[in-house]
Every structure is written in structure tokens, then in C-alpha cells.
Design a protein around this motif. Structure first.
Motif, PDB file in Angstrom:
ATOM      1  N   GLU A 143       0.842  -1.213   0.000  1.00  0.00           N
ATOM      2  CA  GLU A 143       0.000   0.000   0.000  1.00  0.00           C
ATOM      3  C   GLU A 143       0.870   1.254   0.000  1.00  0.00           C
ATOM      4  O   GLU A 143       0.634   2.188  -0.771  1.00  0.00           O
ATOM      5  N   LYS A 144       1.898   1.245   0.852  1.00  0.00           N
ATOM      6  CA  LYS A 144       2.803   2.413   0.929  1.00  0.00           C
ATOM      7  C   LYS A 144       3.477   2.674  -0.415  1.00  0.00           C
ATOM      8  O   LYS A 144       3.677   3.820  -0.810  1.00  0.00           O
ATOM      9  N   ALA A 163      -4.411  -6.945  13.003  1.00  0.00           N
ATOM     10  CA  ALA A 163      -5.740  -6.333  13.202  1.00  0.00           C
ATOM     11  C   ALA A 163      -5.989  -5.242  12.163  1.00  0.00           C
ATOM     12  O   ALA A 163      -7.116  -5.030  11.716  1.00  0.00           O
ATOM     13  N   ARG A 164      -4.905  -4.543  11.749  1.00  0.00           N
ATOM     14  CA  ARG A 164      -5.053  -3.447  10.781  1.00  0.00           C
ATOM     15  C   ARG A 164      -5.421  -3.984   9.393  1.00  0.00           C
ATOM     16  O   ARG A 164      -6.217  -3.397   8.668  1.00  0.00           O
ATOM     17  N   LYS A 221     -10.425  -2.371   3.558  1.00  0.00           N
ATOM     18  CA  LYS A 221      -9.417  -1.365   3.184  1.00  0.00           C
ATOM     19  C   LYS A 221      -8.322  -1.970   2.297  1.00  0.00           C
ATOM     20  O   LYS A 221      -7.711  -1.281   1.480  1.00  0.00           O
ATOM     21  N   TYR A 222      -8.044  -3.256   2.463  1.00  0.00           N
ATOM     22  CA  TYR A 222      -6.956  -3.906   1.704  1.00  0.00           C
ATOM     23  C   TYR A 222      -7.488  -4.867   0.633  1.00  0.00           C
ATOM     24  O   TYR A 222      -6.746  -5.647   0.074  1.00  0.00           O
ATOM     25  N   ARG A 223      -8.794  -4.771   0.355  1.00  0.00           N
ATOM     26  CA  ARG A 223      -9.399  -5.782  -0.514  1.00  0.00           C
ATOM     27  C   ARG A 223      -8.870  -5.745  -1.942  1.00  0.00           C
ATOM     28  O   ARG A 223      -8.887  -6.750  -2.649  1.00  0.00           O
TER      29      ARG A 223
END
Ligand code: SF4
Length: 363
Positions: free
Chosen positions: A155-156, A264-265, A290-292
Motif C-alpha cells: 500500500e505504501k 488487526a489493521r 481497506k486492503y481488498r
């Protein structure tokens, strides 16, 4: 080796064994959850040295063994797509799917690569923006933090060519299933020390209380295992059902807070199919909303091909502690590490491979 040898001391091992022989007065079935513990028990001949009244049964804690055939089939399907690179750890490549393994798909031309870390796959994706990289993420709570970190890094870096095909599973729901199954007779557990190093052991307290079963957090060396068994037998003989931490040099009550925060994030808990066992509610981890976009299940169109396992393989019964490898008619015959019919003969943590490679006895 200094810090290993001190947990392999033969004199202390003989003393612990002697204590176990003195304490036990009747038959008990004790399940070690982790495949690493199974291998250490079998490789070091501990099972043969225990009193005959202690029946060590081998649990479902081998990530390769419990990854469902359908996920292997999906991974093979993905590996055959144009410009898709399928990456995973070594053992996963040899696990039989319905018709073939990732290794045979690779031999037939699919781009399948062996990696040592999901973070390596992030770097591959960064270097080759023209290809899509899928990491087949199998494993327990031990490996989930590194998988979470890979997604955080992707993501970053703003990657749009890195994906995870999740086969991640959680230990406590599997223990709950085993304890609720009338066919599974387990009197006490050795819980997996490396899993508890991440999660801590608070989740085991309600299991021990509700099912009145002792749970001893145990390591992997000879003295760890003997002490874990001794603590478990002592509790059983005294009618106690506590969570005991025999692996305190590594495991803290609340585990590793940074690793838990990453998990958890990035992930959410979901129902998950376990190979040979079936679906266990709330026992899997998937990328959260959020990460889907990194979830291979959402990013790629995949046909739903019915998955099949070998009919002669009794891996499910072995993983539930109901049978031992020697009870399988194919053991050492049609099924060997070179020609595995089921995942427990493939994995370095599988019970069938452990008995094949090390055991004088087969059950
Ligand atoms: S010996 Fe082979 S066929 Fe039998 S249970 Fe083990 S993996 Fe399955």
C-alpha cells in the motif's frame, strides 16, 4: 548451539521422563497442536519413551496440511494466467490439488516461484510492474504478521500488481471444534509456543474453563516437550484444567503487540475451510475492506471448479487426532514423500512425513 543444547540435556530429559512415569496412573490422550512439535516428538523418539498409557495424538497445526484443495486449484489456475506469477513457500508447491500440484504446473510452463518471505514478493512486484504477483499465503498466526506487513508495504509503495491468495488459519477455533466433536477424544493439549509468541494465551483461558481441559503452552525442544507433557499429565491426574505457560522464555500473556496490531489493521476474521476437516467458523483471516484490492479472490475472475481429494487419504481423521499415519492403508505403500497422496506426507511439519522419516513405530 549453546542455547539449543541446554534444552536437549540427556540427564534432565531422563529425570523428566522418570517424573512422567511416576505421575501417570491411567490412560490419557494428549494432543500436540503444532506439526513442528509432532516432528520433534517423533524424530527424538519421545513417543516410544513415554508410558504406554499416554497416547500422543497429532493435531491440525501444519499449515500445508490444512490448506484446502480448492485453494491449491485456484493457485494453479492463477499461475496459468498470462503475466501472472504465483509465489509461495517450498512445501506448498508439492501439495496435491484435484489433478496436479503447483510444481507440476510449473513443469508444464506456469510461472510459479519459490520465495522465502512475502516481503520478497513485494520487491518482485515493485521491480516488474508489467507482471502481476500473487502470494499464496498459507499459515497460522505465526506467519500472518509478515503477510500483513507485506500488504502494508504494498500500500505504501502504491503497488497495483501485488495480491494475496489467503489460506491463513487461526488455532483457537480449531481447538474449539475438536473439543466439541464427540468423535475426538482429547484430554489435554500442548499448545503451539510460536503461535502464542504472537497472540499470547488469553484466548485459551475460556477454552480450558469451558471444556475443562488443561492447555500447556509448549516449545519444540526435547526438554520443552517433556516438561509440557509432565505439566499436562500432572493437571489431568489432579483433575485441574488450567492454561500453563511452559514456554515463558518466549511467550508473554499478551504476545507481541506490534505483530497483533499489523494483523488487526490488515485482516478480518472469516469462516475458513480446513482440508480434510471442513469449514470451521471464524477460523480464517482475509484482507479487510481497506486492503481488498490486494485480495486475489476479488482481483481475478476464477471459475468455481469442484475440488476433490484422494479417496484413500485419511488426513482429516489424522488431523483431528482420531487416527495415526500407520492406520492409513496407503502409508509407506502408494503414499510416500516422493509420491504423496495427501498433504501430511508432503509437508516438513506433516504427521505422515514425520512417521515415514523417523518413526520405528507407525502408530
Ligand atoms: S499416508 Fe498419505 S494417504 Fe495416508 S493419510 Fe497420510 S497423506 Fe493421506
Amino acid at each position: 548451539m549453546k542455547h539449543l543444547e541446554e534444552y536437549r540435556n540427556a540427564d534432565i530429559a531422563a529425570r523428566y521422563l522418570d517424573d512422567i512415569h511416576k505421575v501417570v496412573t491411567r490412560p490419557w490422550s494428549i494432543m500436540e497442536i503444532c506439526g513442528g512439535q509432532t516432528h520433534s516428538l517423533v524424530r527424538n523418539g519421545i513417543i516410544e519413551l513415554l508410558p504406554q498409557s499416554i497416547n500422543m495424538v497429532h493435531g491440525p497445526g501444519c499449515p500445508v496440511c490444512v490448506t484446502p484443495v480448492a485453494i491449491i486449484d485456484k493457485a494453479i489456475h492463477l499461475s496459468r494466467m498470462s503475466r501472472v506469477v504465483l509465489c509461495s513457500f517450498g512445501d506448498m508447491l508439492r501439495v496435491p490439488g484435484t489433478r496436479e500440484s503447483l510444481l507440476s504446473a510449473k513443469a508444464a510452463g506456469a510461472d510459479v516461484r519459490l520465495v522465502y518471505s512475502p516481503l520478497d514478493v513485494v520487491q518482485l512486484a515493485k521491480k516488474s510492474p508489467g507482471s502481476k504477483f500473487v502470494f499464496l499465503a498459507a499459515g497460522f498466526e505465526t506467519t500472518a504478521p509478515a503477510n500483513a506487513l507485506a500488504l502494508i508495504q504494498a500500500e505504501k509503495l502504491g503497488l497495483d500488481n501485488f495480491y494475496v491468495l489467503s489460506a491463513q488459519v487461526l488455532v483457537p477455533p480449531a481447538m474449539e471444534l475438536l473439543l466439541s466433536d464427540a468423535d475426538t477424544q482429547v484430554d489435554g493439549f500442548l499448545a503451539a509456543g510460536h503461535v502464542c509468541a504472537i497472540t499470547g494465551y488469553m484466548a485459551y483461558l475460556p477454552l480450558a474453563r469451558q471444556h475443562q481441559v488443561p492447555i500447556v503452552i509448549t516449545g519444540f525442544e526435547v526438554l520443552d516437550l517433556l516438561l509440557g507433557i509432565l505439566h499436562c499429565v500432572r493437571q489431568l491426574e489432579h483433575g485441574e484444567a488450567e492454561v500453563a505457560n511452559q514456554y515463558a522464555r518466549v511467550v508473554k500473556p499478551n504476545g507481541n503487540s506490534q505483530a497483533r496490531e499489523w494483523m488487526a489493521r490488515v485482516f478480518e476474521v472469516s469462516d475458513r475451510e480446513w482440508r480434510g476437516i471442513g469449514t470451521i467458523p471464524q477460523s480464517g483471516l482475509e484482507p479487510s475492506i481497506k486492503y481488498r484490492r490486494f485480495d486475489a479472490n476479488f482481483a481475478f475472475a476464477m471459475a468455481n471448479v469442484p475440488a476433490e481429494t484422494s479417496h484413500s487419504c485419511i488426513a482429516g481423521q489424522i488431523l483431528k487426532g482420531m487416527k495415526k499415519p500407520g492406520d492409513c492403508a496407503s502409508f509407506r505403500k502408494e503414499c510416500t514423500p516422493l509420491h504423496p497422496l495427501g498433504a501430511p506426507m508432503v509437508s516438513s511439519e506433516g504427521a505422515c512425513a514425520a512417521y515415514f522419516n523417523y518413526a520405528k513405530i507407525s502408530s
